[in-house]
Design a protein around this motif. Structure first.
Motif, PDB file in Angstrom:
ATOM      1  N   UNK A  12      10.643  13.927 -46.201  1.00 57.24           N
ATOM      2  CA  UNK A  12      11.217  13.007 -47.190  1.00 57.24           C
ATOM      3  C   UNK A  12      10.631  11.609 -47.027  1.00 57.24           C
ATOM      4  N   UNK A  13      10.492  11.158 -45.793  1.00 58.64           N
ATOM      5  CA  UNK A  13       9.886   9.846 -45.551  1.00 58.64           C
ATOM      6  C   UNK A  13       8.427   9.845 -45.969  1.00 58.64           C
ATOM      7  N   UNK A  14       7.719  10.927 -45.679  1.00 59.98           N
ATOM      8  CA  UNK A  14       6.298  11.001 -46.017  1.00 59.98           C
ATOM      9  C   UNK A  14       6.092  10.999 -47.537  1.00 59.98           C
ATOM     10  N   UNK A  15       6.998  11.647 -48.256  1.00 60.77           N
ATOM     11  CA  UNK A  15       6.911  11.625 -49.722  1.00 60.77           C
ATOM     12  C   UNK A  15       7.023  10.190 -50.237  1.00 60.77           C
ATOM     13  N   UNK A  35       7.128  19.659 -38.851  1.00 58.27           N
ATOM     14  CA  UNK A  35       8.124  18.616 -38.615  1.00 58.27           C
ATOM     15  C   UNK A  35       8.665  18.075 -39.945  1.00 58.27           C
ATOM     16  N   UNK A  36       9.151  19.009 -40.761  1.00 61.10           N
ATOM     17  CA  UNK A  36       9.701  18.621 -42.057  1.00 61.10           C
ATOM     18  C   UNK A  36      11.008  17.840 -41.920  1.00 61.10           C
ATOM     19  N   UNK A  37      11.776  18.117 -40.869  1.00 61.71           N
ATOM     20  CA  UNK A  37      13.006  17.375 -40.560  1.00 61.71           C
ATOM     21  C   UNK A  37      14.013  17.376 -41.712  1.00 61.71           C
ATOM     22  N   UNK A  38      14.241  18.544 -42.286  1.00 59.73           N
ATOM     23  CA  UNK A  38      15.234  18.634 -43.350  1.00 59.73           C
ATOM     24  C   UNK A  38      15.803  20.047 -43.425  1.00 59.73           C
ATOM     25  N   UNK A  39      16.906  20.165 -44.169  1.00 56.71           N
ATOM     26  CA  UNK A  39      17.543  21.442 -44.424  1.00 56.71           C
ATOM     27  C   UNK A  39      17.380  21.821 -45.891  1.00 56.71           C
ATOM     28  N   UNK A  40      17.665  23.097 -46.161  1.00 58.25           N
ATOM     29  CA  UNK A  40      17.545  23.588 -47.526  1.00 58.25           C
ATOM     30  C   UNK A  40      18.393  22.744 -48.471  1.00 58.25           C
ATOM     31  N   UNK A  41      17.804  22.374 -49.599  1.00 55.07           N
ATOM     32  CA  UNK A  41      18.510  21.594 -50.602  1.00 55.07           C
ATOM     33  C   UNK A  41      18.377  20.097 -50.449  1.00 55.07           C
TER      34      UNK A  41
END
Length: 250
Positions: A12-15, A35-41
Motif C-alpha cells: 500500500x505504501x509502495x503504491x 513483503x506485501x504487509x496486508x490482508x485480503x481486502x
C-alpha cells in the motif's frame, strides 16, 4: 518473456510512491512481490490483463507475497509440503507448461541471530522442495532471499562477516543450491561487476552513497541456460528500501 521481482516493503505504501507507474512501464509477463504487509481486502489493485495470486500472513502488517501473471498457470500452491509456513505467507508456486515459478520471501535470521536456526531449517525444507520440483520441470526461483552470497554482493563485506544475511551458514545454503544445478542469473551475466545492490538501509545518505546489499535474486535451473537473455537490477527505481530486479528470457 520478462519477469520482475520486488520486495515492496508494504504494497500500500509502495503504491502511494509510484508502484503502478513502474508496473505499467516495465510491462512484465510475470511480476512477483514480497513483503506485501496486508490482508485480503485491504487493497484493490486493478491490473488489466493479469491474474493475481496472493499469500497473506496471518499477522497483520507482516510478510506476505503475491504474483501477477499475464498467462494463467496450470496450478498454484501456497507454502511447502505439510509444513507450508502458511501463517507467514512466504511462498507461492505457479506451475506453467514449461517451468515452475517459485516466489519467496525468506525469513530474516534477525540482527542477534535468534532466528538463525529457524532460518536454516527453512532453507533445508525449501531446498528439498526445489529439488523435488526440478525433477519434474525446470524452475525459476525468485524473491528476497535475505542473503548476500559473496563478498561482491555487499558494500562492507569485511565488517559484516557473521552478521545476519552474511553468516557462513546462510551463504553456505546458497552455495549448496547453486552447486545443485542452479544459476544465479545476475552473476551469470555480470560475474565481476561490483556495486550492484538491491537493498539499502533507510539511514540517511546510505542509498545515495550506494552502501547496499544484493539480497534479491532470480535463480534458474541450468536446464534454462539457453533461454536466458539478461538479468539486471533496476537500482534507480524508488518506492521501497529494495529495488526491483528483472530477468529476461527467450
Amino acid at each position: 518473456m520478462k519477469l520482475v521481482s520486488w520486495n515492496v516493503n508494504g504494497l500500500r505504501a509502495c503504491v502511494r510512491k509510484g508502484f503502478l507507474d513502474y508496473f505499467n512501464e516495465v510491462n512484465a509477463d510475470i511480476f512477483c512481490v514480497q513483503e506485501t504487509k496486508l490482508q485480503e481486502g485491504q487493497i484493490n489493485l486493478e491490473l488489466d490483463g493479469y491474474y493475481q495470486y496472493w499469500n497473506y500472513a496471518e499477522r497483520k502488517g507482516y510478510s506476505g507475497t503475491a504474483v501477477f501473471t499475464k498467462k494463467k498457470p496450470l496450478a498454484v500452491k501456497y507454502g511447502v509440503g505439510d509444513n507450508d509456513t502458511q501463517d507467514e505467507g512466504r511462498i507461492i508456486t505457479l506451475e506453467f507448461e514449461d517451468f515452475y515459478l517459485v516466489n519467496v520471501y525468506t525469513p530474516n535470521s534477525k540482527r542477534d541471530l535468534t532466528r538463525l536456526d529457524y532460518r536454516l531449517e527453512w532453507e533445508n525444507e525449501l531446498y528439498a522442495y526445489l529439488l523435488e520440483l526440478e525433477g519434474q520441470k525446470p524452475i525459476i526461483y525468485c524473491g528476497d532471499l535475505n542473503v548476500a552470497h559473496q563478498e561482491i554482493d555487499l558494500k562492507n563485506d569485511k565488517t559484516n562477516h557473521g552478521n545476519s544475511g552474511f553468516t557462513k551458514e546462510e551463504r553456505g545454503k546458497m552455495s549448496r543450491l547453486l552447486d545443485s544445478g542452479f544459476i544465479d542469473t545476475l552473476r551469470f551475466f555480470h560475474p565481476d561487476e561490483d556495486d550492484i545492490y538491491t537493498w539499502w538501509s533507510y539511514m540517511k545518505t546510505i542509498r545515495e552513497r550506494n552502501v547496499g546489499w544484493r539480497i534479491d535474486y532470480f535463480i534458474t535451473s541450468e536446464k534454462l541456460i539457453d533461454s536466458l537473455v539478461d538479468s539486471v537490477a533496476h537500482t534507480k527505481v524508488m518506492g521501497s528500501d529494495h529495488c526491483p530486479i528483472m530477468l529476461e528470457m527467450k
